[in-house]
Write a protein that holds these residues in place. Structure first.
Motif, PDB file in Angstrom:
ATOM      1  N   ASP A  53       0.833  -1.217   0.000  1.00  0.00           N
ATOM      2  CA  ASP A  53       0.000   0.000   0.000  1.00  0.00           C
ATOM      3  C   ASP A  53       0.862   1.260   0.000  1.00  0.00           C
ATOM      4  O   ASP A  53       0.560   2.233  -0.691  1.00  0.00           O
ATOM      5  CB  ASP A  53      -0.911   0.039   1.242  1.00  0.00           C
ATOM      6  CG  ASP A  53      -2.092  -0.907   1.085  1.00  0.00           C
ATOM      7  OD1 ASP A  53      -2.541  -1.106  -0.053  1.00  0.00           O
ATOM      8  OD2 ASP A  53      -2.545  -1.441   2.114  1.00  0.00           O
ATOM      9  N   THR A  56       2.798   1.633  -3.269  1.00  0.00           N
ATOM     10  CA  THR A  56       1.872   2.099  -4.311  1.00  0.00           C
ATOM     11  C   THR A  56       1.673   3.606  -4.212  1.00  0.00           C
ATOM     12  O   THR A  56       1.779   4.328  -5.211  1.00  0.00           O
ATOM     13  CB  THR A  56       0.510   1.372  -4.165  1.00  0.00           C
ATOM     14  OG1 THR A  56       0.740  -0.027  -4.329  1.00  0.00           O
ATOM     15  CG2 THR A  56      -0.490   1.849  -5.204  1.00  0.00           C
ATOM     16  N   ASP A 125       2.916  -7.745  -5.619  1.00  0.00           N
ATOM     17  CA  ASP A 125       1.655  -7.196  -5.091  1.00  0.00           C
ATOM     18  C   ASP A 125       1.592  -5.695  -5.355  1.00  0.00           C
ATOM     19  O   ASP A 125       0.543  -5.162  -5.717  1.00  0.00           O
ATOM     20  CB  ASP A 125       1.538  -7.462  -3.585  1.00  0.00           C
ATOM     21  CG  ASP A 125       1.317  -8.941  -3.281  1.00  0.00           C
ATOM     22  OD1 ASP A 125       0.866  -9.676  -4.188  1.00  0.00           O
ATOM     23  OD2 ASP A 125       1.609  -9.360  -2.148  1.00  0.00           O
ATOM     24  N   THR A 126       2.721  -5.022  -5.179  1.00  0.00           N
ATOM     25  CA  THR A 126       2.756  -3.578  -5.454  1.00  0.00           C
ATOM     26  C   THR A 126       2.467  -3.309  -6.939  1.00  0.00           C
ATOM     27  O   THR A 126       1.687  -2.413  -7.260  1.00  0.00           O
ATOM     28  CB  THR A 126       4.129  -2.972  -5.069  1.00  0.00           C
ATOM     29  OG1 THR A 126       4.369  -3.243  -3.688  1.00  0.00           O
ATOM     30  CG2 THR A 126       4.155  -1.478  -5.315  1.00  0.00           C
ATOM     31  N   ARG A 128       0.650  -5.022  -8.936  1.00  0.00           N
ATOM     32  CA  ARG A 128      -0.799  -5.191  -9.177  1.00  0.00           C
ATOM     33  C   ARG A 128      -1.583  -4.008  -8.624  1.00  0.00           C
ATOM     34  O   ARG A 128      -2.489  -3.487  -9.292  1.00  0.00           O
ATOM     35  CB  ARG A 128      -1.295  -6.485  -8.517  1.00  0.00           C
ATOM     36  CG  ARG A 128      -0.783  -7.729  -9.218  1.00  0.00           C
ATOM     37  CD  ARG A 128      -1.346  -9.008  -8.569  1.00  0.00           C
ATOM     38  NE  ARG A 128      -0.472 -10.114  -8.925  1.00  0.00           N
ATOM     39  CZ  ARG A 128       0.463 -10.632  -8.129  1.00  0.00           C
ATOM     40  NH1 ARG A 128       0.600 -10.212  -6.889  1.00  0.00           N
ATOM     41  NH2 ARG A 128       1.251 -11.601  -8.571  1.00  0.00           N
ATOM     42  N   LEU A 129      -1.224  -3.568  -7.419  1.00  0.00           N
ATOM     43  CA  LEU A 129      -1.961  -2.444  -6.817  1.00  0.00           C
ATOM     44  C   LEU A 129      -1.744  -1.156  -7.608  1.00  0.00           C
ATOM     45  O   LEU A 129      -2.682  -0.384  -7.825  1.00  0.00           O
ATOM     46  CB  LEU A 129      -1.515  -2.222  -5.363  1.00  0.00           C
ATOM     47  CG  LEU A 129      -1.981  -3.246  -4.327  1.00  0.00           C
ATOM     48  CD1 LEU A 129      -1.388  -2.907  -2.959  1.00  0.00           C
ATOM     49  CD2 LEU A 129      -3.509  -3.263  -4.238  1.00  0.00           C
TER      50      LEU A 129
END
Ligand code: CP3
Length: 344
Positions: A53, A56, A125-126, A128-129
């Motif tokens: 989070d 991002t 994950d970053t 994708r976010l």
């Protein structure tokens, strides 16, 4: 029609004509932005990288201020050192510190196998976010460090001026050297491919310090491993940018490692660099980051000089020759974006 910076950036990577020259800045996320400094007061650099989070948010910050055509993922080239067991921290004002540097052949043999899709999964994950949060008109660039530059940090234990330990290792232990760079090439190549699968529209391989090598040493000790990393990245099917500084002395060999786009610094005029790498490659660069501190008229002159050197040929992505410095005035960056986009 709405502005499509992502389309413009990707077209330039493929040397297709664009409505304007695309532009983004290496290190466009970082300390020159007050909103980045505010987050850094509460979190370490590694915390920012480890927390998708937060990473991002930091990736998006420059895109809210500047009309850049691409965003670069917020992460660091040294993150793979954590699963490799080398120990990584960032000392205030001193840059990276590698706790258990590689100093002999045994340390190379002892390196664990790392699956970046698992052990660096937080970076994916970053990706994708960010892709979900980024305006569609802005491309997302993933990245990794090139085997040589990573090996230099792993061997030196941190930043270096003359790369003495790196070169001594290279000359004295060529087998262990090639084994180390071979492992790093597989790791970063598959890491880049994983970033593409997670949603990166392009990836950049950073060989920031490879310019410390002679042309012959580049060909023997670095290029085969960069070639392998680039090959793995290109197999993922998106444009691949290969960046280094101080590469003017062996730019043809650097380009020969294979990439869609070659990133060059300001130590060589853009047109002669393009002649050297050939018309089949796109080129990225090459404003001196210090030009952003020049009076506005001088900055404008230097931006125009680079655009003139590119001569409107398809395949130029405007960037700095190295990263944005922490003291850089934000206005100067927006001035550059506007100048680059105005010129057809
Ligand atoms: O905006 C972006 O460019 C994305 C994020 C990014 C970082 N590091 C975050 C970061 C990228 C692309 C990198 C790449 C990187 N990291 C390179 C290759 C590019 C280059 O500049 O040559 C290298 C050599 C590193 C290793 C590294 N990380 C060093 C030497 C340092 C310390 C130097 C410094 O500027 O303090 C870092 C720390 C680092 N990585 C910062 C940032 C924003 C500094 C910021 C902080 O402490 O908050």
């Amino acid at each position: 029609m709405p502005a499509d910076g992502a389309g413009r950036f990707l077209k330039a990577c493929r040397r297709e004509p664009t409505d304007a020259t695309p532009v983004w800045f290496m290190r466009q996320a970082g300390r020159y932005l007050p909103e980045y400094r505010a987050l850094r007061e509460r979190h370490s650099l590694l915390e920012l990288c480890h927390t998708p989070d937060l990473a991002t948010e930091v990736t998006l910050q420059p895109t809210r201020r500047l009309a850049v055509d691409a965003a670069i993922l917020f992460a660091d080239i040294l993150l793979p050192f954590e699963p490799l067991g080398l120990g990584l921290s960032f000392a205030k004002g001193e840059g990276p510190v590698i706790e258990r540097p590689i100093r002999d052949a045994r340390a190379v043999t002892a390196l664990p196998a790392v699956d970046p899709a698992v052990e660096l999964g937080y970076v994916l994950d970053t990706v994708r976010l960010v892709r979900a949060a980024l305006p569609p008109a802005v491309a997302l660039i993933g990245f990794a460090g090139a085997p040589f530059t990573l090996a230099s940090y792993a061997i030196e234990g941190g930043a270096s001026r003359d790369f003495a330990l790196t070169k001594r290792f290279m000359y004295a232990e060529p087998k262990a050297w090639h084994s180390l760079l071979g492992k790093l090439a597989e790791l970063v190549g598959s890491f880049l491919a994983a970033q593409v699968r997670a949603g990166a529209a392009a990836v950049q391989l950073f060989d920031s310090w490879v310019g410390c090598l002679s042309p012959a040493d580049y060909r023997e000790y670095a290029q085969p491993h960069s070639r392998r990393a680039l090959e793995l990245a290109r197999a993922a099917g998106v444009p691949v940018i290969h960046f280094g500084t101080n590469t003017a002395g062996f730019l043809a060999d650097f380009a020969d490692a294979g990439s869609d786009v070659v990133g060059v610094d300001w130590r060589i005029p853009l047109d002669s660099a393009w002649t050297t790498i050939g018309a089949t490659r796109a080129i990225q660069g090459n404003l001196d980051p210090l030009a952003l501190f020049a009076p506005p008229a001088e900055l404008e002159r230097r931006v125009r000089e680079i655009l003139n050197a590119a001569g409107g040929r398809p395949g130029h992505i405007f960037n700095l020759g190295h990263g944005v410095l922490p003291e850089t005035p934000i206005d100067a960056l927006q001035t550059v974006v506007d100048l680059v986009h105005q010129r057809k």
